[in-house]
Design an enzyme around this catalytic site. Structure first.
Site, mmCIF file in Angstrom:
data_model
loop_
_atom_site.group_PDB
_atom_site.id
_atom_site.type_symbol
_atom_site.label_atom_id
_atom_site.label_comp_id
_atom_site.label_asym_id
_atom_site.label_seq_id
_atom_site.Cartn_x
_atom_site.Cartn_y
_atom_site.Cartn_z
ATOM 1 N N PHE A 186 0.822 -1.210 0.000
ATOM 2 C CA PHE A 186 0.000 0.000 0.000
ATOM 3 C C PHE A 186 0.859 1.264 0.000
ATOM 4 O O PHE A 186 0.386 2.334 -0.375
ATOM 5 C CB PHE A 186 -0.855 0.076 1.284
ATOM 6 C CG PHE A 186 -1.875 -1.001 1.439
ATOM 7 C CD1 PHE A 186 -3.060 -0.969 0.716
ATOM 8 C CD2 PHE A 186 -1.689 -2.041 2.341
ATOM 9 C CE1 PHE A 186 -4.025 -1.956 0.885
ATOM 10 C CE2 PHE A 186 -2.644 -3.031 2.521
ATOM 11 C CZ PHE A 186 -3.812 -2.990 1.791
ATOM 12 N N SER B 32 -4.257 2.131 -9.136
ATOM 13 C CA SER B 32 -5.353 3.087 -9.115
ATOM 14 C C SER B 32 -6.016 3.191 -10.490
ATOM 15 O O SER B 32 -5.355 3.059 -11.525
ATOM 16 C CB SER B 32 -4.775 4.452 -8.734
ATOM 17 O OG SER B 32 -5.694 5.463 -9.009
ATOM 18 N N TYR C 24 1.189 11.263 -10.573
ATOM 19 C CA TYR C 24 0.832 10.199 -9.624
ATOM 20 C C TYR C 24 0.433 8.942 -10.405
ATOM 21 O O TYR C 24 0.931 7.843 -10.163
ATOM 22 C CB TYR C 24 -0.316 10.665 -8.713
ATOM 23 C CG TYR C 24 -1.064 9.540 -8.017
ATOM 24 C CD1 TYR C 24 -0.444 8.777 -7.024
ATOM 25 C CD2 TYR C 24 -2.389 9.227 -8.358
ATOM 26 C CE1 TYR C 24 -1.126 7.738 -6.402
ATOM 27 C CE2 TYR C 24 -3.074 8.203 -7.743
ATOM 28 C CZ TYR C 24 -2.439 7.461 -6.762
ATOM 29 O OH TYR C 24 -3.122 6.431 -6.149
ATOM 30 N N LYS D 203 2.220 5.141 -10.812
ATOM 31 C CA LYS D 203 1.522 3.861 -10.575
ATOM 32 C C LYS D 203 1.652 2.949 -11.791
ATOM 33 O O LYS D 203 1.867 1.744 -11.660
ATOM 34 C CB LYS D 203 0.035 4.129 -10.284
ATOM 35 C CG LYS D 203 -0.225 4.713 -8.903
ATOM 36 C CD LYS D 203 -0.033 3.648 -7.850
ATOM 37 C CE LYS D 203 -0.241 4.141 -6.453
ATOM 38 N NZ LYS D 203 0.186 3.222 -5.425
HETATM 39 P P1 NAD Z 1 -2.562 6.614 2.793
HETATM 40 O O1 NAD Z 1 -1.724 7.797 2.487
HETATM 41 O O2 NAD Z 1 -3.572 6.725 3.854
HETATM 42 O O3 NAD Z 1 -1.640 5.348 3.113
HETATM 43 C C1 NAD Z 1 -0.386 5.172 2.502
HETATM 44 C C2 NAD Z 1 0.604 4.866 3.616
HETATM 45 O O4 NAD Z 1 1.894 4.675 3.055
HETATM 46 C C3 NAD Z 1 0.724 6.004 4.633
HETATM 47 O O5 NAD Z 1 0.521 5.478 5.916
HETATM 48 C C4 NAD Z 1 2.142 6.520 4.454
HETATM 49 O O6 NAD Z 1 2.686 6.970 5.673
HETATM 50 C C5 NAD Z 1 2.838 5.288 3.906
HETATM 51 N N1 NAD Z 1 4.020 5.558 3.093
HETATM 52 C C6 NAD Z 1 4.136 6.385 2.044
HETATM 53 N N2 NAD Z 1 5.392 6.336 1.554
HETATM 54 C C7 NAD Z 1 6.062 5.422 2.292
HETATM 55 C C8 NAD Z 1 7.381 4.934 2.278
HETATM 56 N N3 NAD Z 1 8.294 5.382 1.396
HETATM 57 N N4 NAD Z 1 7.738 4.002 3.177
HETATM 58 C C9 NAD Z 1 6.852 3.532 4.099
HETATM 59 N N5 NAD Z 1 5.596 3.987 4.168
HETATM 60 C C10 NAD Z 1 5.199 4.915 3.270
HETATM 61 O O7 NAD Z 1 -3.228 6.163 1.427
HETATM 62 P P2 NAD Z 1 -4.360 5.102 1.166
HETATM 63 O O8 NAD Z 1 -5.563 5.835 0.744
HETATM 64 O O9 NAD Z 1 -4.422 4.153 2.280
HETATM 65 O O10 NAD Z 1 -3.763 4.404 -0.124
HETATM 66 C C11 NAD Z 1 -3.012 3.214 -0.064
HETATM 67 C C12 NAD Z 1 -2.517 2.872 -1.448
HETATM 68 O O11 NAD Z 1 -3.621 2.771 -2.332
HETATM 69 C C13 NAD Z 1 -1.608 3.947 -2.056
HETATM 70 O O12 NAD Z 1 -0.569 3.306 -2.762
HETATM 71 C C14 NAD Z 1 -2.515 4.686 -3.009
HETATM 72 O O13 NAD Z 1 -1.799 5.234 -4.091
HETATM 73 C C15 NAD Z 1 -3.442 3.601 -3.462
HETATM 74 N N6 NAD Z 1 -4.751 4.105 -3.884
HETATM 75 C C16 NAD Z 1 -5.498 4.858 -3.031
HETATM 76 C C17 NAD Z 1 -6.733 5.361 -3.459
HETATM 77 C C18 NAD Z 1 -7.579 6.212 -2.570
HETATM 78 O O14 NAD Z 1 -8.464 6.902 -3.094
HETATM 79 N N7 NAD Z 1 -7.401 6.214 -1.266
HETATM 80 C C19 NAD Z 1 -7.196 5.069 -4.751
HETATM 81 C C20 NAD Z 1 -6.396 4.300 -5.578
HETATM 82 C C21 NAD Z 1 -5.172 3.802 -5.141
HETATM 83 C C1 UD1 Z 2 -8.041 10.097 -7.953
HETATM 84 C C2 UD1 Z 2 -7.965 8.781 -8.709
HETATM 85 C C3 UD1 Z 2 -7.851 7.645 -7.744
HETATM 86 C C4 UD1 Z 2 -6.605 7.973 -6.951
HETATM 87 C C5 UD1 Z 2 -6.955 9.117 -6.057
HETATM 88 C C6 UD1 Z 2 -5.855 9.375 -5.071
HETATM 89 C C7 UD1 Z 2 -9.097 8.871 -10.855
HETATM 90 C C8 UD1 Z 2 -10.282 8.476 -11.643
HETATM 91 N N1 UD1 Z 2 -9.110 8.553 -9.554
HETATM 92 O O1 UD1 Z 2 -9.247 10.133 -7.359
HETATM 93 O O2 UD1 Z 2 -7.747 6.439 -8.407
HETATM 94 O O3 UD1 Z 2 -5.907 6.989 -6.404
HETATM 95 O O4 UD1 Z 2 -7.098 10.235 -6.921
HETATM 96 O O5 UD1 Z 2 -5.948 10.610 -4.488
HETATM 97 O O6 UD1 Z 2 -8.167 9.445 -11.364
HETATM 98 N N2 UD1 Z 2 -13.879 17.002 -6.144
HETATM 99 C C9 UD1 Z 2 -14.490 18.238 -6.016
HETATM 100 N N3 UD1 Z 2 -14.119 19.017 -4.966
HETATM 101 C C10 UD1 Z 2 -13.171 18.640 -4.070
HETATM 102 C C11 UD1 Z 2 -12.567 17.371 -4.215
HETATM 103 C C12 UD1 Z 2 -12.947 16.562 -5.268
HETATM 104 O O7 UD1 Z 2 -15.325 18.627 -6.810
HETATM 105 O O8 UD1 Z 2 -12.870 19.427 -3.163
HETATM 106 C C13 UD1 Z 2 -14.306 16.136 -7.252
HETATM 107 C C14 UD1 Z 2 -13.208 15.780 -8.226
HETATM 108 O O9 UD1 Z 2 -13.051 16.750 -9.201
HETATM 109 C C15 UD1 Z 2 -13.708 14.419 -8.734
HETATM 110 C C16 UD1 Z 2 -14.453 13.822 -7.540
HETATM 111 O O10 UD1 Z 2 -14.760 14.921 -6.685
HETATM 112 O O11 UD1 Z 2 -14.640 14.624 -9.771
HETATM 113 C C17 UD1 Z 2 -13.624 12.819 -6.759
HETATM 114 O O12 UD1 Z 2 -12.378 13.409 -6.446
HETATM 115 P P1 UD1 Z 2 -11.334 12.712 -5.454
HETATM 116 O O13 UD1 Z 2 -12.035 12.234 -4.242
HETATM 117 O O14 UD1 Z 2 -10.209 13.658 -5.277
HETATM 118 O O15 UD1 Z 2 -10.892 11.436 -6.221
HETATM 119 P P2 UD1 Z 2 -10.266 11.275 -7.693
HETATM 120 O O16 UD1 Z 2 -9.581 12.497 -8.140
HETATM 121 O O17 UD1 Z 2 -11.283 10.667 -8.563
#
Ligand code: NAD
Ligand code: UD1
Length: 339
Positions: free
Chosen positions: A80, A124, A148, A152
Site C-alpha cells: 500500500f 489506481s 501520480y 503507478k
Molecule cells: P494513505 O496515504 O492513507 O496510506 C499510505 C501509507 O503509506 C501512509 O501510511 C504513508 O505513511 C505510507 N508511506 C508512504 N510512503 C512510504 C514509504 N516510502 N515508506 C513507508 N511507508 C510509506 O493512502 P491510502 O488511501 O491508504 O492508499 C493506499 C494505497 O492505495 C496507495 O498506494 C494509493 O496510491 C493507493 N490508492 C489509493 C486510493 C484512494 O483513493 N485512497 C485510490 C487508488 C489507489
Molecule cells: C483520484 C484517482 C484515484 C486515486 C486518487 C488518489 C481517478 C479516476 N481517480 O481520485 O484512483 O488513487 O485520486 O488521491 O483518477 N472534487 C471536487 N471538490 C473537491 C474534491 C474533489 O469537486 O474538493 C471532485 C473531483 O473533481 C472528482 C471527484 O470529486 O470529480 C472525486 O475526487 P477525489 O475524491 O479527489 O478522487 P479522484 O480524483 O477521482
C-alpha cells in the site's frame, strides 16, 4: 499466513489489517508514518482488542525491509505504501517517482533476497486516464493524466516484467476506483496527515467548519449535470477484495490486474445530494474551475473481479455516506480533533 502490509497504518492498510487479522492471518504493518499516525493502532486496540504490530520504516530502506521479512517469516506482501495526491504529484513529480517507483524497486529487491514472491499491489483507476469507453475494463488503454498515475503505471509495468522474467512470482495488481467510508466499529477513516484532496475528507472538513464551502471542481464536463463522475466503493468491500486476491494467489502464479469498483458512477452533485439526504446535513458548495489532472468520468467494469476473484462490492452509496458521517460524529465525540 504471515502478511506484511507496507503503508499499513494508512487509510486502506489499517482497514485491511483488521480484516486480515480477523481472518486468522498474522499481520505486520510497515510504515514511515508520513501520511498516517501511530494513534490508529491505539484506536484499533481500544475498540477491537487487536494488538497490531508496526515496524516504523521506509520502503526505500531495503535492509530494514529485508530484516522485517525475515524476522516475521513473511509469506506475502500487500504494497500500500505510496504517495497519492494528484495535486502534489503535479508540482513535485520527482518526489512521486522516487517514493512510489524506487520504493517498489526496493521492496522487490528485499523480497527477492528472502524468496518471498507473493505480492498484491495497490494501483489506481487513475492509470487509465480520460476514458475512451465506459465502463473501464482492465484492457482499457493506460494514459494517466498526472504524475501520480504515471508513477503507478510505471510500477505496474515493472511488476508485469518481473513476473514475465520469473513466472514463479504471484502478483495481483488491484486498481482501486474511489474508496470511501470507515470501519463500523473503530473511529479510523480517511484522515490524511497532509492536505486533504479527496472529496470525502474535504466534505468532513466542511462539516467541521475547517473549510467554509466545498468547491466543486468543474461544472462543464460532458456528464449528466456537468460535474465529474466517479465509482465510489465502500472501504470494507475494497478490503474484502484483498482477501479474495490472497486466496486466488494460493493457487495461481503470474501477473493479474483487476479493477475494484462497484461498476456504477455518481457525479459530485449526486454525491452531495445523497450525503445531505441520508445524513440530514447541509453541505454548502460553489463551483470552481476544473482541477488539473482530473478526468471527467470514471467507473469500472467489474466482471473480471467477479470471474477471477469471486469478489464483488456489496454496499450501497447510502451505506458509504452514512459511514463517512459516523466517522465524523465519532471523531467529534472523542474530542480528538485531529483535522
Ligand atoms: P494513505 O496515504 O492513507 O496510506 C499510505 C501509507 O503509506 C501512509 O501510511 C504513508 O505513511 C505510507 N508511506 C508512504 N510512503 C512510504 C514509504 N516510502 N515508506 C513507508 N511507508 C510509506 O493512502 P491510502 O488511501 O491508504 O492508499 C493506499 C494505497 O492505495 C496507495 O498506494 C494509493 O496510491 C493507493 N490508492 C489509493 C486510493 C484512494 O483513493 N485512497 C485510490 C487508488 C489507489
Ligand atoms: C483520484 C484517482 C484515484 C486515486 C486518487 C488518489 C481517478 C479516476 N481517480 O481520485 O484512483 O488513487 O485520486 O488521491 O483518477 N472534487 C471536487 N471538490 C473537491 C474534491 C474533489 O469537486 O474538493 C471532485 C473531483 O473533481 C472528482 C471527484 O470529486 O470529480 C472525486 O475526487 P477525489 O475524491 O479527489 O478522487 P479522484 O480524483 O477521482
Amino acid at each position: 499466513m504471515n502478511i506484511l502490509l507496507t503503508g499499513g497504518t494508512g487509510y486502506i492498510g489499517s482497514h485491511t489489517a483488521i480484516t486480515l487479522h480477523q481472518n486468522n492471518h498474522n499481520v505486520i504493518l510497515y510504515d514511515n508514518l508520513t501520511n498516517s499516525r501511530e494513534e490508529t493502532l491505539f484506536k484499533i486496540k481500544t475498540s477491537l482488542g487487536l494488538n497490531l504490530k508496526l515496524v516504523i520504516g521506509d520502503v526505500l530502506d531495503t535492509k530494514t525491509l529485508e530484516d522485517t521479512l525475515n524476522k516475521y517469516k513473511i509469506n506475502a506482501v500487500i504494497h500500500f505504501a505510496g504517495l497519492k495526491s494528484v495535486d502534489e504529484s503535479i508540482t513535485q513529480p520527482k518526489k512521486y517517482f522516487e517514493n512510489n517507483v524506487n520504493g517498489t524497486h526496493s521492496l522487490i529487491k528485499a523480497m527477492k533476497a528472502v524468496k518471498v514472491k507473493t505480492l498484491i499491489f495497490s494501483s489506481s483507476a487513475t492509470v487509465y486516464g480520460e476514458p475512451k469507453y465506459l465502463p473501464i475494463d482492465e484492457n482499457h488503454p493506460k494514459n494517466p493524466e498526472n504524475p501520480y498515475g504515471a508513477s503507478k503505471l510505471k510500477v505496474e509495468n515493472i511488476l508485469k516484467s518481473l513476473s514475465m522474467s520469473d513466472p514463479s512470482w504471484k502478483i495481483v495488481c488491484l486498481r482501486y476506483f474511489n474508496p470511501i467510508g470507515s470501519h463500523e466499529d473503530v473511529n479510523i477513516g480517511d484522515n490524511p496527515v497532509g492536505t486533504a484532496n479527496n472529496l470525502f475528507p474535504i466534505i468532513l472538513k466542511v462539516l467541521k467548519k475547517k473549510i467554509k464551502i466545498l468547491e466543486i471542481f468543474g461544472k462543464d464536463y460532458d456528464t449528466n449535470d456537468g460535474t465529474g463522475i466517479r465509482d465510489y466503493i465502500y472501504i470494507m468491500d475494497l478490503v474484502e477484495g484483498h482477501l479474495a486476491a490472497l486466496n486466488y494467489l494460493k493457487l495461481n502464479s503470474g501477473w493479474h490486474d483487476v479493477n475494484l469498483g462497484t461498476g456504477k458512477g455518481y457525479s459530485v452533485l449526486e454525491i452531495i445530494e445523497k450525503f445531505q439526504s441520508v445524513n440530514n446535513v447541509i453541505i454548502p458548495f460553489k463551483y470552481s474551475p476544473r482541477r488539473k489532472g482530473d478526468v471527467s468520468e470514471s467507473y469500472a467494469d467489474v466482471r473480471k473481479a467477479k470471474e477471477l476473484l469471486g469478489w464483488e462490492a456489496r454496499n450501497s452509496l447510502d451505506v458509504m455516506c452514512k459511514s463517512v458521517l459516523k466517522y465524523f460524529v465519532l471523531e467529534q465525540t472523542s474530542k480528538k480533533n485531529v483535522f
